[in-house]
Design an enzyme around this catalytic site. Structure first.
Site, PDB file in Angstrom:
ATOM      1  N   HIS A 474     -26.890  10.213  14.501  1.00  0.00           N
ATOM      2  CA  HIS A 474     -26.681   8.866  15.043  1.00  0.00           C
ATOM      3  C   HIS A 474     -26.244   7.844  13.987  1.00  0.00           C
ATOM      4  O   HIS A 474     -26.810   6.750  13.914  1.00  0.00           O
ATOM      5  CB  HIS A 474     -27.973   8.374  15.719  1.00  0.00           C
ATOM      6  CG  HIS A 474     -28.421   9.242  16.841  1.00  0.00           C
ATOM      7  ND1 HIS A 474     -29.728   9.332  17.255  1.00  0.00           N
ATOM      8  CD2 HIS A 474     -27.725  10.059  17.662  1.00  0.00           C
ATOM      9  CE1 HIS A 474     -29.814  10.177  18.263  1.00  0.00           C
ATOM     10  NE2 HIS A 474     -28.619  10.635  18.527  1.00  0.00           N
TER      11      HIS A 474
HETATM   12  C1  LIG Z   1     -23.793  17.048  17.129  1.00  0.00           C
HETATM   13  C2  LIG Z   1     -24.038  15.704  17.758  1.00  0.00           C
HETATM   14  C3  LIG Z   1     -25.043  15.559  18.707  1.00  0.00           C
HETATM   15  C4  LIG Z   1     -25.277  14.316  19.290  1.00  0.00           C
HETATM   16  N1  LIG Z   1     -26.149  14.231  20.330  1.00  0.00           N
HETATM   17  C5  LIG Z   1     -26.208  13.092  21.042  1.00  0.00           C
HETATM   18  C6  LIG Z   1     -26.933  13.049  22.263  1.00  0.00           C
HETATM   19  O1  LIG Z   1     -27.506  14.047  22.718  1.00  0.00           O
HETATM   20  N2  LIG Z   1     -26.962  11.871  22.947  1.00  0.00           N
HETATM   21  C7  LIG Z   1     -26.340  10.749  22.470  1.00  0.00           C
HETATM   22  O2  LIG Z   1     -26.447   9.694  23.104  1.00  0.00           O
HETATM   23  N3  LIG Z   1     -25.661  10.766  21.310  1.00  0.00           N
HETATM   24  C8  LIG Z   1     -25.543  11.917  20.614  1.00  0.00           C
HETATM   25  N4  LIG Z   1     -24.770  11.966  19.495  1.00  0.00           N
HETATM   26  C9  LIG Z   1     -24.187  10.707  18.986  1.00  0.00           C
HETATM   27  C10 LIG Z   1     -23.014  10.183  19.821  1.00  0.00           C
HETATM   28  O3  LIG Z   1     -22.249  11.235  20.337  1.00  0.00           O
HETATM   29  C11 LIG Z   1     -22.182   9.240  18.950  1.00  0.00           C
HETATM   30  O4  LIG Z   1     -22.991   8.162  18.532  1.00  0.00           O
HETATM   31  C12 LIG Z   1     -20.975   8.654  19.671  1.00  0.00           C
HETATM   32  O5  LIG Z   1     -20.222   9.677  20.258  1.00  0.00           O
HETATM   33  C13 LIG Z   1     -20.131   7.850  18.691  1.00  0.00           C
HETATM   34  O6  LIG Z   1     -18.989   7.379  19.347  1.00  0.00           O
HETATM   35  P1  LIG Z   1     -17.785   6.709  18.557  1.00  0.00           P
HETATM   36  O7  LIG Z   1     -16.793   6.270  19.578  1.00  0.00           O
HETATM   37  O8  LIG Z   1     -18.317   5.704  17.626  1.00  0.00           O
HETATM   38  O9  LIG Z   1     -17.177   7.859  17.648  1.00  0.00           O
HETATM   39  P2  LIG Z   1     -16.639   9.295  18.043  1.00  0.00           P
HETATM   40  O10 LIG Z   1     -17.038   9.654  19.430  1.00  0.00           O
HETATM   41  O11 LIG Z   1     -17.021  10.214  16.955  1.00  0.00           O
HETATM   42  O12 LIG Z   1     -15.061   9.095  18.090  1.00  0.00           O
HETATM   43  C14 LIG Z   1     -14.242   8.860  16.992  1.00  0.00           C
HETATM   44  C15 LIG Z   1     -12.897   9.525  17.277  1.00  0.00           C
HETATM   45  O13 LIG Z   1     -11.923   9.005  16.391  1.00  0.00           O
HETATM   46  C16 LIG Z   1     -11.152  10.060  15.867  1.00  0.00           C
HETATM   47  N5  LIG Z   1     -10.646   9.612  14.576  1.00  0.00           N
HETATM   48  C17 LIG Z   1     -11.386   9.280  13.487  1.00  0.00           C
HETATM   49  N6  LIG Z   1     -10.584   8.872  12.491  1.00  0.00           N
HETATM   50  C18 LIG Z   1      -9.322   8.914  12.961  1.00  0.00           C
HETATM   51  C19 LIG Z   1      -8.054   8.619  12.392  1.00  0.00           C
HETATM   52  N7  LIG Z   1      -7.935   8.165  11.136  1.00  0.00           N
HETATM   53  N8  LIG Z   1      -6.940   8.793  13.165  1.00  0.00           N
HETATM   54  C20 LIG Z   1      -7.061   9.228  14.431  1.00  0.00           C
HETATM   55  N9  LIG Z   1      -8.250   9.553  15.012  1.00  0.00           N
HETATM   56  C21 LIG Z   1      -9.353   9.389  14.283  1.00  0.00           C
HETATM   57  C22 LIG Z   1     -12.137  11.212  15.767  1.00  0.00           C
HETATM   58  O14 LIG Z   1     -11.490  12.456  15.666  1.00  0.00           O
HETATM   59  C23 LIG Z   1     -12.934  11.029  17.054  1.00  0.00           C
HETATM   60  O15 LIG Z   1     -12.337  11.690  18.138  1.00  0.00           O
HETATM   61  C24 LIG Z   1     -24.520  13.179  18.884  1.00  0.00           C
HETATM   62  C25 LIG Z   1     -23.506  13.319  17.929  1.00  0.00           C
HETATM   63  C26 LIG Z   1     -23.252  14.565  17.370  1.00  0.00           C
HETATM   64  C27 LIG Z   1     -22.142  14.697  16.363  1.00  0.00           C
END
Ligand SMILES: Cc1cc2nc3c(=O)[nH]c(=O)nc-3n(C[C@H](O)[C@H](O)[C@H](O)COP(=O)(O)OP(=O)(O)OC[C@H]3O[C@@H](n4cnc5c(N)ncnc54)[C@H](O)[C@@H]3O)c2cc1C
Length: 546
Positions: A474
């Site tokens: 997280h």
């Molecule tokens: C293994 C795991 C288990 C988890 N379990 C849970 C759970 O059970 N319940 C829960 O609520 N949360 C869980 N989480 C946490 C939750 O999934 C994350 O907090 C949330 O998905 C974050 O969202 P975000 O949009 O910030 O980033 P992300 O969903 O990580 O999205 C970022 C995206 O941007 C892309 N990206 C990054 N840099 C670039 C770039 N320079 N150019 C183009 N694309 C790029 C990445 O490839 C990715 O697709 C878990 C996370 C993980 C990894």
């Protein structure tokens, strides 16, 4: 030398098709008017294990869908490097996460408001949680139906979870059948972001629908390498696809949704970050912003492992081909059974001290055991109970190690650097033992495998946490929202001191939410998209008269 190409002009460019990015891609294209480019460094979400909930265990080490980051050696964890999986695929981490649907505590968001972020109190964000949600149990004051994020109950109770729930109640805690209801405190089953036994990532829930629209262009395997500026105005993004470098321009805004590690990395590489760090890597400094990449928070989890007296755990199913085959067949025919389970089956939000106002620890109860996340299950019946402190005081950072965007940044959460964090973790481990000692649970325990009976004192338990603690995935707050000098975005998620540049993802959380972070990130995507559209409306007459 890579060839160069122009990728055109859009109203909005979104970097990252993750939990927040897919929400934005949907909402910003819904009117049919805005032209939107969505850049995703990973590929399409075709891997079958993405869509089967239990398959998340198979994605931990898969470089095709996962950035496979790890921390720098952690000083308070005996210099161990901790894995930091992140989704690199459509849906981002919502495509590889554990599916648990937890919003956080009402008080988290009231605290965000109290820190000076107008519009982010629980009362303000609840409508966005409800709008996002398609709650299987139906709508009420706290829950919504008809939204893009499907939320469902686990398909059936499990005898071990029932024992855990009863034991926790016998230890003096209330039962709670809705951790996202009026209060988070208590013990019960988790709900999942799934429906009919299939994962409900934001790629499935939001992007699939949006991709039918002519005004959305999605580029996969497209790594954003630089935000382009004209003075303090973001005007476009440079990105690399294979050997080709493209430039895309945004007439409206550039929105960074790359997540808690990649959004600060991209800002730093683009010249927005701590000046000394940028200079060290030969990057021209546009603005010295020490806050970019600082304040990293994460939940550290410590797992207690048990050998079970009866062959009723997932270990017994996965390790026997007949049971495995039966579970697979059951899933295919009914979409029920073990393959529908996420990262936790049951869980609890508890106070380690009765005088606390709200729970300070979360327990995850898992009906399998293994030495590490994604590792082979033990060849005997086993289960795990883990504890994580919900509101850690320890703060770390994300700093680029190179100006090359393909080089992973230094990630240093600095777990357990605060005394209060150490104390809470130790109290949490004592609490698990108290629950496990109730007769209703004890009958299923052959042995506490780890940390084991020899580990009794506070010092022993803390040493165990330092030896074995790992992330519960997280990371947040590296582009923190706030009114202070060190905050990266303001309460409308605009990067301070810049025009037409926002960060909208988990990195903006002022403090990590007390629970799993996907639901809050989806909420941020929903609320952020309204802000983008509202601000466009406000500036439209100006643009027309210009
Ligand atoms: C293994 C795991 C288990 C988890 N379990 C849970 C759970 O059970 N319940 C829960 O609520 N949360 C869980 N989480 C946490 C939750 O999934 C994350 O907090 C949330 O998905 C974050 O969202 P975000 O949009 O910030 O980033 P992300 O969903 O990580 O999205 C970022 C995206 O941007 C892309 N990206 C990054 N840099 C670039 C770039 N320079 N150019 C183009 N694309 C790029 C990445 O490839 C990715 O697709 C878990 C996370 C993980 C990894």
């Amino acid at each position: 030398m890579p060839a160069n190409g122009s990728a055109g002009t859009y109203d909005y460019i979104i970097v990252g098709a993750g939990s927040a990015g897919c929400v934005l891609a949907n909402r910003l294209t819904a009117s049919g008017r805005n032209r939107v480019l969505l850049l995703e460094a990973g590929g399409p979400d075709r891997n079958i294990w993405i869509h089967i909930p239990l398959g998340y265990g198979k994605l931990f080490n898969n470089a095709k869908v996962n950035w496979l980051y790890k921390t720098e050696p952690e000083p308070e964890l005996n210099n161990r490097q901790i894995i930091q999986p992140r989704g690199k695929v459509l849906g981002g981490s919502s495509s590889i996460n554990g599916l648990l649907y937890i919003r956080g505590q009402h008080e988290d968001f009231d605290h965000w408001r109290q820190l000076g972020n107008a519009g982010w109190s629980f009362k303000d964000v609840l409508p966005y949680f409800r709008r996002a949600e398609d709650q299987e149990r139906g709508a009420d004051e706290m829950h919504g139906t008809g939204g893009h994020l499907k939320v469902s109950d686990v398909c059936e109770p499990h005898v071990l979870c029932e024992a855990f729930i009863k034991a926790t109640q016998e230890a003096g805690f209330p039962r709670n059948d809705d951790f996202n209801g009026p209060t988070q405190e208590g013990v019960g089953y988790f709900q999942l972001t799934s429906r009919n036994g299939r994962r409900w990532s934001t790629a499935v829930g939001y992007l699939k629908e949006a991709r039918r629209r002519q005004n959305l262009r999605v580029e996969t395997d497209a790594l954003a390498t630089r935000v382009l500026f004209s003075g303090r105005r973001a005007i476009g993004v440079e990105y690399r696809q294979g050997e080709t470098t493209h430039t895309a321009y945004a007439g409206g805004e550039v929105i960074l949704s790359g997540g808690a590690f990649n959004s600060p990395q991209l800002l730093q590489i683009s010249g927005v970050g701590p000046a000394s760090l940028l200079r060290q890597h030969g990057i021209d400094v546009i603005v010295d912003m020490p806050g970019v990449g600082s304040d990293l928070q994460d939940h550290l989890q410590i797992r207690m492992q048990y050998r079970c007296t009866e062959p009723i755990t997932m270990n017994d199913v996965i390790n026997d081909w007949r049971h495995r085959y039966a579970a697979g067949l059951r899933y295919l025919l009914t979409r029920k059974g073990l393959l529908t389970i996420g990262a936790g089956y049951a869980g609890a939000f508890l106070k380690t001290r009765p005088d606390l106002a709200t729970p300070d620890v979360q327990l995850h109860f898992l009906i399998f055991s293994a030495d590490a996340a994604g590792a082979a299950l033990h060849p005997f019946p086993g289960f795990i109970v883990s504890v994580c402190q919900l509101r850690p005081e320890s703060r770390g950072f994300v700093h680029i190690k190179s100006r090359d965007p393909r080089v992973a940044p230094a990630i240093q959460p600095r777990y357990l650097t605060s005394r209060a964090d150490c104390d809470t973790v130790v109290e949490g481990l004592h609490l698990i033992r108290r629950i496990m000692d109730k007769p209703v649970m004890r009958r299923y325990i052959d042995e506490e495998i780890a940390p084991g009976n020899k580990c009794q004192s506070d010092a022993d338990l803390l040493a165990y946490a330092r030896d074995t603690g790992t992330t519960v995935y997280h990371p947040t707050s590296t582009c923190r929202m706030g009114p202070d000098q060190n905050a990266v975005v303001d309460e409308r998620l605009r990067v301070r001191g810049f025009e037409r540049l926002r960060v909208i993802d988990a990195s903006i959380m002022p403090t990590v939410a007390s629970g799993n972070t996907n639901a809050a990130t989806v909420m941020i995507g929903e609320k952020g998209s309204d802000m983008v559209l509202e601000d466009a409306k406000k500036s439209a007459p100006l643009a027309m008269s210009a």
